[in-house]
Design a protein around this motif. Structure first.
Motif, PDB file in Angstrom:
ATOM      1  N   LYS A 176       0.841  -1.199   0.000  1.00 22.99           N
ATOM      2  CA  LYS A 176       0.000   0.000   0.000  1.00 22.99           C
ATOM      3  C   LYS A 176       0.874   1.246   0.000  1.00 22.99           C
ATOM      4  O   LYS A 176       1.969   1.235   0.546  1.00 22.99           O
ATOM      5  N   LYS A 206       5.163   1.883  -3.466  1.00 20.44           N
ATOM      6  CA  LYS A 206       4.489   0.601  -3.626  1.00 20.44           C
ATOM      7  C   LYS A 206       5.363  -0.283  -4.505  1.00 20.44           C
ATOM      8  O   LYS A 206       6.149   0.223  -5.312  1.00 20.44           O
ATOM      9  N   TYR A 222       0.924 -11.061  -2.095  1.00 23.47           N
ATOM     10  CA  TYR A 222       0.943 -10.147  -3.224  1.00 23.47           C
ATOM     11  C   TYR A 222       2.202 -10.366  -4.062  1.00 23.47           C
ATOM     12  O   TYR A 222       2.141 -10.463  -5.288  1.00 23.47           O
TER      13      TYR A 222
END
Length: 123
Positions: free
Chosen positions: A22, A48, A70
């Motif tokens: 984030k 990010k 992720y």
């Protein structure tokens, strides 16, 4: 914190870039801990992972389950090692300023230990 610690403990020829899942703002508690430890403060907004561009890394270290998942999903097929270092998120700490700073100091020292271990493995 991790980027500053890596720069302090890994060879100067190592390319180091820090990014998260984030975006966000700089964390004043991170700056306070770096100042306590006489380390430089990075004067830029947190990046990010997608902001890093080329993605040519030998190793990506993740510190939260969200970042790990992720990263694994976005590096499939890439020739990169991904390590998970489970580090608590000090920004989730509540309480007095001293309690919050203690959580950040704990995270600082945990990351420092892991980076020193990485340096030992790479030697």
């Amino acid at each position: 914190m991790a980027e500053v610690l890596a720069r302090a403990h890994l060879p100067k020829t190592t390319y180091i870039a820090s990014a998260g899942v984030k975006g966000g703002e700089s964390d004043p508690f991170v700056d306070a801990i770096l100042k306590e430890e006489c380390l430089p403060i990075i004067a830029r907004q947190p990046r990010k992972l997608d902001d890093l561009g080329d993605g040519y890394f030998d190793l990506i270290v993740t510190m939260s389950p969200e970042a790990h998942h992720y990263t694994l999903n976005h590096t499939m097929g890439d020739a990169v090692d991904v390590e998970f270092w489970p580090i608590p998120d000090p920004s989730a700490t509540t309480g007095s300023r001293d309690q919050i700073l203690a959580a950040y100091r704990d995270v600082f020292h945990r990351i420092e230990v892991k980076i020193k271990e990485l340096r030992q493995r790479s030697s």
